[in-house]
Design a protein around this motif. Structure first.
Motif, PDB file in Angstrom:
ATOM      1  N   SER A 196      10.769  -2.599  -2.354  1.00  0.00           N
ATOM      2  CA  SER A 196      10.259  -1.275  -2.688  1.00  0.00           C
ATOM      3  C   SER A 196       9.332  -0.762  -1.593  1.00  0.00           C
ATOM      4  O   SER A 196       8.844  -1.519  -0.748  1.00  0.00           O
ATOM      5  CB  SER A 196       9.501  -1.340  -4.010  1.00  0.00           C
ATOM      6  OG  SER A 196       8.479  -2.303  -3.893  1.00  0.00           O
ATOM      7  N   ARG A 197       9.084   0.536  -1.625  1.00  0.00           N
ATOM      8  CA  ARG A 197       8.224   1.171  -0.628  1.00  0.00           C
ATOM      9  C   ARG A 197       6.805   0.619  -0.764  1.00  0.00           C
ATOM     10  O   ARG A 197       6.228   0.617  -1.856  1.00  0.00           O
ATOM     11  CB  ARG A 197       8.222   2.675  -0.893  1.00  0.00           C
ATOM     12  CG  ARG A 197       7.370   3.456   0.078  1.00  0.00           C
ATOM     13  CD  ARG A 197       7.170   4.874  -0.450  1.00  0.00           C
ATOM     14  NE  ARG A 197       6.271   5.608   0.451  1.00  0.00           N
ATOM     15  CZ  ARG A 197       6.684   6.474   1.352  1.00  0.00           C
ATOM     16  NH1 ARG A 197       7.960   6.749   1.450  1.00  0.00           N
ATOM     17  NH2 ARG A 197       5.827   7.076   2.149  1.00  0.00           N
ATOM     18  N   PRO A 198       6.235   0.121   0.306  1.00  0.00           N
ATOM     19  CA  PRO A 198       4.893  -0.455   0.195  1.00  0.00           C
ATOM     20  C   PRO A 198       3.840   0.613  -0.106  1.00  0.00           C
ATOM     21  O   PRO A 198       3.919   1.729   0.429  1.00  0.00           O
ATOM     22  CB  PRO A 198       4.678  -1.088   1.567  1.00  0.00           C
ATOM     23  CG  PRO A 198       5.633  -0.418   2.470  1.00  0.00           C
ATOM     24  CD  PRO A 198       6.790   0.028   1.644  1.00  0.00           C
ATOM     25  N   GLY A 199       2.906   0.264  -0.937  1.00  0.00           N
ATOM     26  CA  GLY A 199       1.832   1.194  -1.286  1.00  0.00           C
ATOM     27  C   GLY A 199       0.708   1.123  -0.280  1.00  0.00           C
ATOM     28  O   GLY A 199       0.738   0.326   0.669  1.00  0.00           O
ATOM     29  N   ALA A 200      -0.310   1.931  -0.533  1.00  0.00           N
ATOM     30  CA  ALA A 200      -1.412   2.040   0.419  1.00  0.00           C
ATOM     31  C   ALA A 200      -2.191   0.739   0.556  1.00  0.00           C
ATOM     32  O   ALA A 200      -2.844   0.497   1.568  1.00  0.00           O
ATOM     33  CB  ALA A 200      -2.343   3.164   0.000  1.00  0.00           C
ATOM     34  N   ARG A 201      -2.146  -0.088  -0.503  1.00  0.00           N
ATOM     35  CA  ARG A 201      -2.916  -1.336  -0.431  1.00  0.00           C
ATOM     36  C   ARG A 201      -2.088  -2.513   0.104  1.00  0.00           C
ATOM     37  O   ARG A 201      -2.583  -3.635   0.207  1.00  0.00           O
ATOM     38  CB  ARG A 201      -3.442  -1.692  -1.823  1.00  0.00           C
ATOM     39  CG  ARG A 201      -4.464  -0.676  -2.307  1.00  0.00           C
ATOM     40  CD  ARG A 201      -5.049  -1.122  -3.613  1.00  0.00           C
ATOM     41  NE  ARG A 201      -6.017  -0.156  -4.102  1.00  0.00           N
ATOM     42  CZ  ARG A 201      -6.648  -0.257  -5.243  1.00  0.00           C
ATOM     43  NH1 ARG A 201      -6.406  -1.303  -6.030  1.00  0.00           N
ATOM     44  NH2 ARG A 201      -7.503   0.656  -5.623  1.00  0.00           N
ATOM     45  N   THR A 202      -0.840  -2.267   0.350  1.00  0.00           N
ATOM     46  CA  THR A 202       0.018  -3.331   0.885  1.00  0.00           C
ATOM     47  C   THR A 202      -0.455  -3.711   2.287  1.00  0.00           C
ATOM     48  O   THR A 202      -1.107  -2.907   2.965  1.00  0.00           O
ATOM     49  CB  THR A 202       1.479  -2.825   0.955  1.00  0.00           C
ATOM     50  OG1 THR A 202       1.794  -2.208  -0.278  1.00  0.00           O
ATOM     51  CG2 THR A 202       2.457  -3.937   1.254  1.00  0.00           C
ATOM     52  N   ALA A 203      -0.111  -4.923   2.700  1.00  0.00           N
ATOM     53  CA  ALA A 203      -0.483  -5.374   4.049  1.00  0.00           C
ATOM     54  C   ALA A 203       0.021  -4.362   5.079  1.00  0.00           C
ATOM     55  O   ALA A 203       1.123  -3.818   4.955  1.00  0.00           O
ATOM     56  CB  ALA A 203       0.137  -6.744   4.315  1.00  0.00           C
ATOM     57  N   LEU A 204      -0.817  -4.135   6.099  1.00  0.00           N
ATOM     58  CA  LEU A 204      -0.491  -3.096   7.088  1.00  0.00           C
ATOM     59  C   LEU A 204       0.846  -3.373   7.782  1.00  0.00           C
ATOM     60  O   LEU A 204       1.630  -2.454   8.028  1.00  0.00           O
ATOM     61  CB  LEU A 204      -1.617  -3.003   8.129  1.00  0.00           C
ATOM     62  CG  LEU A 204      -1.397  -1.951   9.220  1.00  0.00           C
ATOM     63  CD1 LEU A 204      -1.323  -0.542   8.616  1.00  0.00           C
ATOM     64  CD2 LEU A 204      -2.484  -2.012  10.276  1.00  0.00           C
TER      65      LEU A 204
END
Lengths: 112, 1184
Positions: B336-344
């Motif tokens: 899924s599309r990574p969110g803002a808190r996902t690892a950079l």
């Protein structure tokens, strides 16, 4: 949260948008590169004649375009050559080495 | 017409255009003024739609019809009318809210060239809060979005661009053809409506530009800019700035295709982003200075004067990123599309594809770590190609041994040509084996610590070719000793990859060459000696007309060869048993593989047999299989002559036709023999002699020759050139116009010689419109007995009338455009031969023009061209496909067999194979060939017959009528003045309508002379020659100089009376000493005497002074002591105009003329009005 480019950044910063480069910086040198790391281009970029000196050929190329068109190259070179030759970076995405993720898409760039 | 320019601004491609339909008006006195003849964004958007193929003409017109006040990109004539209506003049643009996602634009002038007070952002999905606001040009924003939405996401903006000009306005570009003068041009800012394309869309736009071959204008919306005036020419034309940007885009796409890119983490406007960056090393890096030097100033003139190196850098980075995003799959990792808190790193990978590259809110520490790793990676990539590189040298075993060696060494990177010699021609050491370095040998390029370079290089090489890993085990590696299997693997797999990675790999000379080959031997059958040497008179083309020659049977033997040696079945069977396909055969190492062996065994099985000559020719042209190529042919007799590629020298000469009014030079006689020979066999050919060597007269001789052969009892009329039974002075109004007459006014079926039973049928000659007159005149001069019909223009024959007319003709001349339009009628006729003159016109096999000409059936075909290959080998395939359909096989096979090996690595085997395949069908003689040169005079004068365009003809008639009226009503000095004025005006019209009208309108496609000049100039420049172009009119030179410079994409000099002596001397010195400029325009008066211009091998007199002495003096600028080349002199004359008539008068009474017309044109003023009426009359042949 401090923004990018703030004082919190380490000395080796990510590359920046090229428009921020000093005038005459040649390409092929990533911005933010530590001094002396990659090799420099073989020759200095040609110095520009000022606009005032080029009013007569303001709309024309300085050299014929046929001379600067890319020449055809052998197609036998695999497009993932760069990934193979370089020491992979220590970057993982979801625990998978970055290079492993890129290898197949790179091969497809060359139409493999 | 819109002349579309490109600028690079703020990471986007800015596209703007000059509208030649808009009359430049003085600009306001404001500090920052609006460009007075820039196209509106609506017109730009419509043009972009055409370029990118998003619009059909109907859709375009439908959308644009709603754009009131927006000039449409219509054909030039219509646009000129529309030019009377002011559009978008000095509109103050209300700001419209920017579309979401589009870069916001702030008011005020900024360094990126965004205009003052204009805040328009129109993009896909953009919203227009005002609902019906106005765009940059006062165009309804909603409608503009409708257009731009079809062409992709673009922004409409008003840019501030620096341009040269005066207080009253900017100078127009040369491509526009608009006249503009400024005593002392200076650079100042102008407001210009523009469309801005993101890199992905910019790539699409730049990749959709038409063929960059000089002279190829963009088509009008109906897709065809036909050559004979049936439309008004191109609706738009990419300017050189846009073409330059397209070249940069080609580089960017190439980098991506070859994987010369790496992903990076960058910061853009304070926000992190994921971007692809180019890795420039080797040839890619070497190309940068050229690209930088080539950049037209206009490309970097948005906002302020920017350094070209900086702009090239930005361009390549942006376009590489765009090209990578277009080429890569939508996602690089599933999930899924990574969110803002996902690892950079996860978010960054996601942002490497798709449209949104930004990574807002990246945590600094995380960004720094990722950035550092990626920056180091990119840095290491650039480090790969340092000043010194590791070299691998494969050394084959000594005689009687089986041990191979791979020697390690170092070499300077600059020496990239892979020369096998250890030392350069200058004696400098180019390669040092490691052992010698350790022994203390040094070279200037050797690094301080060579061992470190070697170790690092070997370490990387192992990753590419793991077989090398044993080298790293040694504490001081210097070489490897390997077996044959290892050597084979290195040759097959290791060497290409290592070379591509920048290593130098030195291999034995035989490496990469074909191992096994095929040799074809033919001999005449025991009971058929027609192919035997010395028996050429019968059978295969002995007389050039033995049509059964291709069906003659010969014995054929096929052998398998290694180098010069033939190997038998037993040896081949032994090779097939070998485990390793790298073997030594009779002292020579060859690489083999199963496919080759299998193919060779098959050949040995069938060995040979009988074939027809036609089958043998086809077999030779096919060149064997990919696995087992044909490498040698041994044939005797005429077949051997043909296949040798030197048929013209070996064939028995064909008698020069008696009806030819002229003398053929020896090489032309040989050319006639070759043409007759091929034609007799029903084979097509390409006569590719250098320009000026007489392709036209050779072709006419062929037609005469075959007519005399068909009627051996008859001859061309030696005196008058007419056939027996015809009057020497054929009547005008005969059934078919003889050459040089007014063909279209005659009635078929009256008089004339009916085709004799069994005689050769008509030849259809297709040529550019500008050459029709030339063919008429040359046929009239050299072959007056030929019956010529010109199938061209509105009054041309149709249907049954055409068939009947052609039946009575020997030569039918038509244009490529007419052949396309009348294809149905022309293809229904059975032609003896179709000839394509200036066959470069069919170099692109896919064009409708090429397909049309190919589809006209004929017994045989001939292509005439001075440049059979202008850009790439596919052009040769296309022309050959016309001459001998199917003979070279499909285009794909030609590409893999010849084109790619030759163009990418100059494969000598492929070059030989292509020569063998095409040699029999191509006759090319060069002026530089000593045997040809000795045949030629040192100065060769030719008349070049040009026709008028419809526009020229109408203007000519009107001016002639008016001036004759004035002359009739005047006397004395006034009459004399009127006559001279009439002369001048008519000559100006013959040159170009703009020279008379002085209205600043465009030049392209409006003058027969200019078209011919463009064609000649292109050919001269392509051959690397230089030319002097004389005119007596300074205003013509001023018009031609920028136009030709833009057309040829090269500088063109212009010397006229307004220049100081110092400036003139500088121009002459530049022309004489530098490789370029290659074209020198000169005023006859200012440059007719005194100058030494021996660098030129061509002299063109665009208009005539009609004083041979004056013209000769001008010609002698090139033809004088110091000249080492033969000089070709061409004099342009417009058919059936005063130019031709005065020329005739001079020719008829040359001695008298020299005394009478010695004062130039003054003598004409003394002619009676009736004589003048005849002199000025516009005949029917004048109009093309």
């Amino acid at each position: 949260m401090p923004g990018p480019g703030s004082g919190d950044e380490p000395s080796t910063r990510p590359s920046t948008r090229p428009s921020g480069r000093p005038s005459g910086t040649s390409l092929g040198t990533p911005s933010g590169r530590p001094p002396g790391e990659p090799s420099d281009p073989p020759s200095d970029p040609p110095s520009d004649v000022s606009f005032d000196g080029r009013v007569a050929d303001f709309y024309s190329p300085g050299v014929p375009l046929n001379r600067v068109r890319p020449r055809p190259r052998a197609t036998t070179v695999p497009a993932d050559l760069l990934l193979r030759i370089l020491e992979p970076p220590a970057v993982k995405v979801r625990h998978i080495p970055l290079v492993d993720l890129l290898r197949k898409p790179y091969r497809e760039l060359g139409g493999d | 017409m819109l002349v579309v320019h490109g600028v690079w601004v703020d990471g986007l491609l800015g596209v703007w255009a000059e509208d030649t339909a808009r009359t430049p008006v003085p600009a306001s006195r404001a500090r920052l003024r609006r460009h007075p003849f820039a196209a509106s964004t609506g017109a730009l958007a419509a043009t972009a739609g055409l370029i990118m193929g998003d619009f059909s003409e109907e859709a375009l017109n439908g959308t644009l019809s709603e754009l009131s006040g927006v000039p449409l990109p219509v054909a030039r004539g219509a646009a000129r009318e529309a030019g009377a209506t002011p559009q978008g003049a000095a509109t103050t643009t209300p700001a419209v809210p920017a579309a979401p996602g589009a870069p916001s634009t702030t008011s005020g002038t900024d360094r990126t060239g965004v205009g003052v007070g204009v805040g328009v952002g129109v993009g896909v999905g953009g919203t227009d809060a005002a609902g019906g606001g106005s765009g940059v040009d006062g165009v309804s924003t909603a409608l503009l979005r409708g257009v731009t939405g079809l062409v992709g996401a673009v922004e409409a903006r008003e840019l501030t661009v620096l341009l040269p000009g005066s207080a009253t306005g900017p100078l127009p570009s040369p491509e526009s053809g608009l006249a503009g003068r400024a005593r002392k041009p200076r650079i100042s800012p102008w407001r210009i409506p523009a469309l801005l394309f993101r890199p992905v869309d910019a790539l699409r736009l730049l990749g959709s530009l038409p063929d960059p071959v000089p002279g190829t204008a963009a088509p009008a919306p109906d897709g065809l800019a036909l050559e004979d005036g049936s439309d008004d020419g191109p609706a738009w034309e990419p300017a050189l700035s846009l073409r330059y940007l397209a070249v940069v885009a080609e580089h960017a796409r190439g980098l991506v295709r070859r994987g010369r890119i790496l992903p990076q983490l960058v910061v853009e406007d304070g926000v992190h982003a994921a971007r692809w960056r180019p890795v420039l090393t080797g040839a890619d890096l070497s190309a940068l200075p050229g690209l930088t030097a080539a950049m037209p100033p206009i490309c970097r003139a948005a906002g302020h004067e920017r350094p070209s190196a900086e702009v090239v850098g930005e361009l390549l980075e942006a376009l590489v990123d765009g090209a990578a995003r277009s080429s890569l799959p939508g996602r690089l990792i599933l999930g899924s599309r990574p969110g803002a808190r996902t690892a950079l790193a996860d978010r960054w990978l996601y942002a490497l594809t798709g449209e949104d590259a930004s990574l807002p809110g990246a945590r600094p520490a995380e960004a720094a770590a990722l950035g550092e790793a990626l920056t180091g990676w990119l840095g290491a990539a650039h480090e790969l190609e340092g000043p010194v590189r590791v070299c691998f040298r494969l050394i084959e075993p000594a005689e009687g041994e089986d041990t191979w060696h791979v020697e390690f060494g170092l070499s300077p990177t600059e020496d990239t040509d892979g020369a096998e010699d250890a030392d350069g021609a200058d004696g400098a050491v180019r390669y040092l084996p490691v052992d010698r370095i350790r022994a203390g040998e040094r070279a200037p390029w050797l690094p301080e610590r060579p061992e470190e370079v070697l170790r690092a290089g070997l370490g990387r090489a192992v990753r590419l070719h793991p077989d090398l890993h044993t080298a790293l085990r040694a504490p001081l590696p210097s070489s490897l000793t390997v077996e044959t299997a290892w050597a084979f693997s290195f040759l097959r797999h290791g060497a290409p990859v290592l070379r591509a990675a920048g290593y130098e790999v030195r291999l034995p000379a035989w490496a990469g060459r074909q191992g096994l080959g095929l040799k074809l031997t033919t001999r005449p059958l025991a009971d058929d000696h027609r192919l035997a040497e010395g028996n050429e008179g019968a059978g295969l083309g002995g007389s050039g007309h033995a049509g059964a020659g291709l069906d003659d049977r010969v014995s054929v033997r096929l052998d398998v060869t290694v180098g010069d040696h033939t190997i038998d079945a037993e040896e081949l069977a032994e090779l097939a048993e070998l485990r390793i396909p790298l073997v030594r055969v009779r002292g020579r190492w060859v690489e083999l593989d199963d496919l080759q062996i299998k193919a060779a065994l098959k050949v040995i099985e069938r060995h040979g047999g009988e074939r027809t000559v036609g089958e043998v020719i086809r077999e030779v042209v096919e060149g064997g299989d990919e696995e087992l190529p044909l490498v040698a042919v041994d044939a005797h007799g005429l077949l051997g002559d043909l296949l040798s590629g030197e048929a013209d020298r070996r064939l028995t000469p064909v008698p020069v036709p008696r009806a030819l009014r002229g003398v053929l030079r020896p090489y032309q006689e040989r050319g006639l023999s070759w043409l007759s020979f091929l034609s007799g066999l029903g084979l097509g050919g390409i006569l590719a002699d250098d320009m000026g060597l007489g392709k036209t007269v050779s072709t006419l001789s062929l037609l005469l020759s075959e007519r005399e052969s068909a009627r051996p009892g008859e001859s061309g009329h030696p005196e008058g050139g007419a056939h027996p039974g015809q009057s020497e002075q054929p009547e005008r109004g005969g059934p078919l116009g003889r050459s040089g007459q007014s063909e279209q006014s005659v009635q078929p079926g009256q008089g004339g010689r009916p085709r004799q039973h069994g005689g050769p049928g008509p030849t259809l000659l297709v040529c550019p419109m500008s050459l029709i007159g030339n063919w008429q005149k040359e046929a009239s001069r050299f072959a007056p007995s030929l019956r010529v019909y010109v199938h061209h223009g509105g009054a041309r024959r149709r249907d049954a009338e055409l068939t009947a007319t052609v039946r009575e003709a020997d030569l039918v001349v038509t244009t490529y455009g007419t052949a396309l339009r009348d294809l149905g009628a022309l293809a229904a006729i059975r032609w003896e031969r179709v000839v394509c003159d200036e066959a470069q016109a069919i170099k692109n096999s896919a064009t409708r023009q090429s397909r049309a000409v190919r589809s006209i059936p004929a017994r045989t075909r001939l292509a005439l061209t001075g440049t059979p290959v202008e850009n790439h080998l596919a052009e040769l395939w296309s022309i050959m496909e016309f001459c001998n359909p199917g003979l070279l096989g499909p285009a794909r096979r030609f590409r893999t067999r010849y084109q790619e090996p030759i163009e990418t690595r100059r494969d000598p085997d492929a070059v030989s194979a292509l020569k063998r395949a095409t040699g029999p069908f191509v006759l090319r003689r060069l002026k530089t060939d000593r045997s040809i040169i000795s045949d030629l005079p040192s100065k060769q004068e030719m008349k070049v017959w040009c026709t008028l365009t419809q526009e020229q003809a109408e203007l000519y008639r009107a001016v002639a009528g008016e001036m004759l009226g004035r002359i009739d009503g005047s006397s004395g000095i006034e009459r004399r003045g009127n006559v001279l004025a009439a002369m001048t005006r008519l000559k100006q019209i013959c040159n170009h309508p703009v020279q008379l009208l002085k209205d600043g309108s465009g030049l392209a496609g409006r003058s027969g002379k200019l078209t011919r000049l463009e064609e000649l100039a292109e050919e001269i420049v392509a051959e690397g020659d230089k030319a002097l172009v004389f005119t007596q009119y300074a205003e013509l030179g001023t018009l031609l100089q920028p136009y030709l410079a833009a057309h040829l994409d090269r500088p063109v000099l212009w010397l006229h009376g307004g220049l100081s002596k110092k400036r003139r001397d500088a121009l002459v010195e530049r022309f004489q000493d530098d490789d370029e400029p290659m074209l020198f325009l000169l005023s006859l008066k200012a440059a007719g005497t005194g100058l030494n211009l021996t660098a030129a091998a061509h002299v063109i007199h665009v208009d005539r002074w009609w004083n041979p002495a004056v013209e000769d003096q001008a010609t002698d600028r090139a033809f004088r002591i110091g000249q080492t080349k033969n000089v070709q002199v061409r004099k342009f004359i417009c058919l059936d105009t005063l130019e031709e008539r005065i020329d005739e008068m001079i020719e008829r009474k040359k001695s008298l003329a020299q005394s009478v017309v010695g004062a130039g044109e003054d003598w004409i003023a003394d002619l009676s009005t009736e004589r003048l009426r005849e002199l000025f009359r516009l005949g029917p042949r004048a109009v093309s």
